[in-house]
Design an enzyme around this catalytic site. Sequence first.
Site, PDB file in Angstrom:
ATOM      1  CE1 TYR A 198      -1.129  22.292 -13.724  1.00 21.88           C
ATOM      2  CE2 TYR A 198       0.460  21.458 -12.330  1.00 21.88           C
ATOM      3  CZ  TYR A 198      -0.748  21.313 -13.239  1.00 21.88           C
ATOM      4  OH  TYR A 198      -1.523  20.229 -12.688  1.00 21.88           O
ATOM      5  CE  LYS A 294      -4.164  12.050 -16.040  1.00 27.07           C
ATOM      6  NZ  LYS A 294      -5.478  12.399 -16.415  1.00 27.07           N
ATOM      7  CE1 TYR A 385      -5.604  20.126 -14.896  1.00 28.74           C
ATOM      8  CE2 TYR A 385      -3.789  18.946 -14.830  1.00 28.74           C
ATOM      9  CZ  TYR A 385      -4.685  19.656 -14.201  1.00 28.74           C
ATOM     10  OH  TYR A 385      -4.352  20.453 -13.126  1.00 28.74           O
TER      11      TYR A 385
HETATM   12  P1  FAS Z   1      -2.213   3.280  -1.089  1.00 29.36           P
HETATM   13  O1  FAS Z   1      -0.805   3.514  -1.020  1.00 29.36           O
HETATM   14  O2  FAS Z   1      -3.197   4.567  -1.139  1.00 29.36           O
HETATM   15  O3  FAS Z   1      -2.862   2.233  -0.168  1.00 29.36           O
HETATM   16  C1  FAS Z   1      -2.013   1.158   0.230  1.00 29.36           C
HETATM   17  C2  FAS Z   1      -2.495   0.367   1.444  1.00 29.36           C
HETATM   18  O4  FAS Z   1      -1.865  -0.699   1.747  1.00 29.36           O
HETATM   19  C3  FAS Z   1      -1.892   1.589   2.689  1.00 29.36           C
HETATM   20  O5  FAS Z   1      -3.032   1.918   3.467  1.00 29.36           O
HETATM   21  C4  FAS Z   1      -1.005   0.730   3.426  1.00 29.36           C
HETATM   22  O6  FAS Z   1      -0.790   0.885   4.772  1.00 29.36           O
HETATM   23  C5  FAS Z   1      -1.290  -0.261   3.153  1.00 29.36           C
HETATM   24  N1  FAS Z   1      -0.260  -1.650   2.885  1.00 29.36           N
HETATM   25  C6  FAS Z   1       0.958  -1.400   2.518  1.00 29.36           C
HETATM   26  N2  FAS Z   1       1.822  -2.507   2.664  1.00 29.36           N
HETATM   27  C7  FAS Z   1       1.136  -3.317   3.418  1.00 29.36           C
HETATM   28  C8  FAS Z   1       1.106  -4.768   3.840  1.00 29.36           C
HETATM   29  N3  FAS Z   1       2.326  -5.342   3.687  1.00 29.36           N
HETATM   30  N4  FAS Z   1       0.065  -5.135   4.689  1.00 29.36           N
HETATM   31  C9  FAS Z   1      -1.188  -4.438   4.792  1.00 29.36           C
HETATM   32  N5  FAS Z   1      -1.315  -3.385   4.325  1.00 29.36           N
HETATM   33  C10 FAS Z   1      -0.241  -2.907   3.696  1.00 29.36           C
HETATM   34  N6  FAS Z   1      -2.255  10.980  -6.621  1.00 29.36           N
HETATM   35  C11 FAS Z   1      -3.136  11.439  -7.400  1.00 29.36           C
HETATM   36  O7  FAS Z   1      -4.019  10.916  -8.143  1.00 29.36           O
HETATM   37  N7  FAS Z   1      -3.266  12.994  -7.195  1.00 29.36           N
HETATM   38  C12 FAS Z   1      -2.457  13.528  -6.280  1.00 29.36           C
HETATM   39  O8  FAS Z   1      -2.502  14.842  -6.127  1.00 29.36           O
HETATM   40  C13 FAS Z   1      -1.504  12.686  -5.623  1.00 29.36           C
HETATM   41  N8  FAS Z   1      -0.473  13.360  -4.733  1.00 29.36           N
HETATM   42  C14 FAS Z   1       0.143  12.533  -4.013  1.00 29.36           C
HETATM   43  C15 FAS Z   1       1.107  12.928  -3.059  1.00 29.36           C
HETATM   44  C16 FAS Z   1       1.877  12.428  -2.155  1.00 29.36           C
HETATM   45  C17 FAS Z   1       2.938  12.888  -1.109  1.00 29.36           C
HETATM   46  C18 FAS Z   1       2.057  10.958  -2.544  1.00 29.36           C
HETATM   47  C19 FAS Z   1       2.960  10.092  -1.571  1.00 29.36           C
HETATM   48  C20 FAS Z   1       1.198  10.370  -3.260  1.00 29.36           C
HETATM   49  C21 FAS Z   1       0.216  11.179  -4.044  1.00 29.36           C
HETATM   50  N9  FAS Z   1      -0.461  10.514  -5.019  1.00 29.36           N
HETATM   51  C22 FAS Z   1      -1.674  11.303  -5.924  1.00 29.36           C
HETATM   52  C23 FAS Z   1      -0.630   9.225  -5.317  1.00 29.36           C
HETATM   53  C24 FAS Z   1      -1.450   8.364  -4.319  1.00 29.36           C
HETATM   54  O9  FAS Z   1      -2.694   9.211  -4.203  1.00 29.36           O
HETATM   55  C25 FAS Z   1      -1.796   6.895  -4.998  1.00 29.36           C
HETATM   56  O10 FAS Z   1      -1.794   6.865  -6.197  1.00 29.36           O
HETATM   57  C26 FAS Z   1      -3.026   6.301  -4.196  1.00 29.36           C
HETATM   58  O11 FAS Z   1      -2.825   6.269  -2.965  1.00 29.36           O
HETATM   59  C27 FAS Z   1      -3.039   4.815  -4.670  1.00 29.36           C
HETATM   60  O12 FAS Z   1      -3.913   4.210  -3.912  1.00 29.36           O
HETATM   61  P2  FAS Z   1      -3.818   2.624  -3.636  1.00 29.36           P
HETATM   62  O13 FAS Z   1      -3.248   1.904  -4.462  1.00 29.36           O
HETATM   63  O14 FAS Z   1      -4.863   2.126  -2.986  1.00 29.36           O
HETATM   64  O15 FAS Z   1      -2.540   2.623  -2.533  1.00 29.36           O
END
Ligand code: FAS
Length: 388
Positions: A198, A294, A385
């Site tokens: 960081y 998280k 953390y």
């Molecule tokens: P998700 O978004 O993973 O999954 C939702 C699913 O629903 C997707 O597959 C999507 O295609 C589908 N969907 C959406 N609309 C739909 C519809 N209308 N019909 C059918 N399907 C649909 N979290 C961490 O803990 N650590 C990290 O380091 C971290 N880094 C990240 C970096 C980036 C660039 C981003 C964008 C996010 C990051 N996150 C991180 C957060 C991320 O990991 C989310 O918290 C996690 O994917 C949440 O999981 P779900 O709730 O299952 O949602």
Amino acid sequence: MVILGAGPAGLVLGNLLHAAGVGCVVLERATPAQLRTRQRAGFLAANTVRILERHGLAGGLHRHGRTHATCEFRTEDGRFRLDYGHLGRGEPHTVYPQHLLVTDLLTQYQDAGGTVLFGTEAVTVQGLDGTRPTVTVRDADGRPGRWQGRYVAGCDGRHGAARRSLPPGSVRRHHLDHGVSWLGLLAEAPPSLDAVGYAVHERGFAGHMARTPDVTRYYLQCERGSTPDDWPDDRIWDELALRMRAADHGPLRRGPVLDRTVVHLESDVLEPLRHGPLLLAGDAASLISPSAAKGANLAVLEAEVLARALVDDLRHGAPEGIARYSDRCLHHIWRAQEFSRWMVRLLHVAPGSDGVPPFHDHLRRSRLASLRTSRSCQHWFAEQYAGV
Ligand code: FAS
């Protein structure tokens, strides 16, 4: 039972329900290839690993995951490291990229006979005032369809159909714009540190998080409104080197940037997480900034709480878990949100007017000083953390 979304929340839920004999179908708009390659989170909390182990879903992360237990702060007042895996509850993270976890969950769910309909976009969830909600869908060719179930689990993220289908006024949405944007990067380069890095700098925050031995995630704070095209590789590496004070602490290991995404740091929480037969989990329930890693961990935790409640109701006729679902998860969500906000304020130099850092920038430096010098503060940090 209809599950919207095949991310961590939807697939953990699907695996647990299927294993308990509860019939369910997962509707996912993406293709299997998109799911298996979409790079996102990577740091799994010890509690997340325990949940996956409890349900026989941790094989892949045990084979390929690596523990991580140190973070290094590089600030205007010097550098210091925290071996958080030996502080607080003594819990390390497991570094295991989210797309590999999703691939494992998908494979185990389908091998067990679970049904996922890919290329199937949920459009609306109707009948929320009854006990047989209907999900209207559109397939990859745009053909309409409908699915019904006793419950619908909205695991389709913050822009999904579940949130859109909530009647106006049925939930409160608490929203916070952190006022910071990050350029999220994936570099084809080995990690430059043996720790989470960081860097707090007057030019902006920079972060370093290992993903695999050959791919490293970096973050660079960027101007609001920036686009990935504003950041060619050379500019990225030069800015990372500046902010991570490479001249003082050693060069970064460079390589081609594979992916760049601008993420605007904001958080929100919906209350309650249930509306009749529709229950929200994961990002659909609450969006949290990636500052404290998280999001994916909360998604797994909520999926297990929801699975237990649904099995109790559908298999044993005990609806209490469903009634308590929202309060139980909101307790964890708000604690994670609070720590995530604390991290945002710790890592970003507040823009001062006429060069004089505002009041809370002095607070930021004092927080870092406490983290550097106070053992009890370090124990508190480690517990927040690495915990969920
Ligand atoms: P998700 O978004 O993973 O999954 C939702 C699913 O629903 C997707 O597959 C999507 O295609 C589908 N969907 C959406 N609309 C739909 C519809 N209308 N019909 C059918 N399907 C649909 N979290 C961490 O803990 N650590 C990290 O380091 C971290 N880094 C990240 C970096 C980036 C660039 C981003 C964008 C996010 C990051 N996150 C991180 C957060 C991320 O990991 C989310 O918290 C996690 O994917 C949440 O999981 P779900 O709730 O299952 O949602």
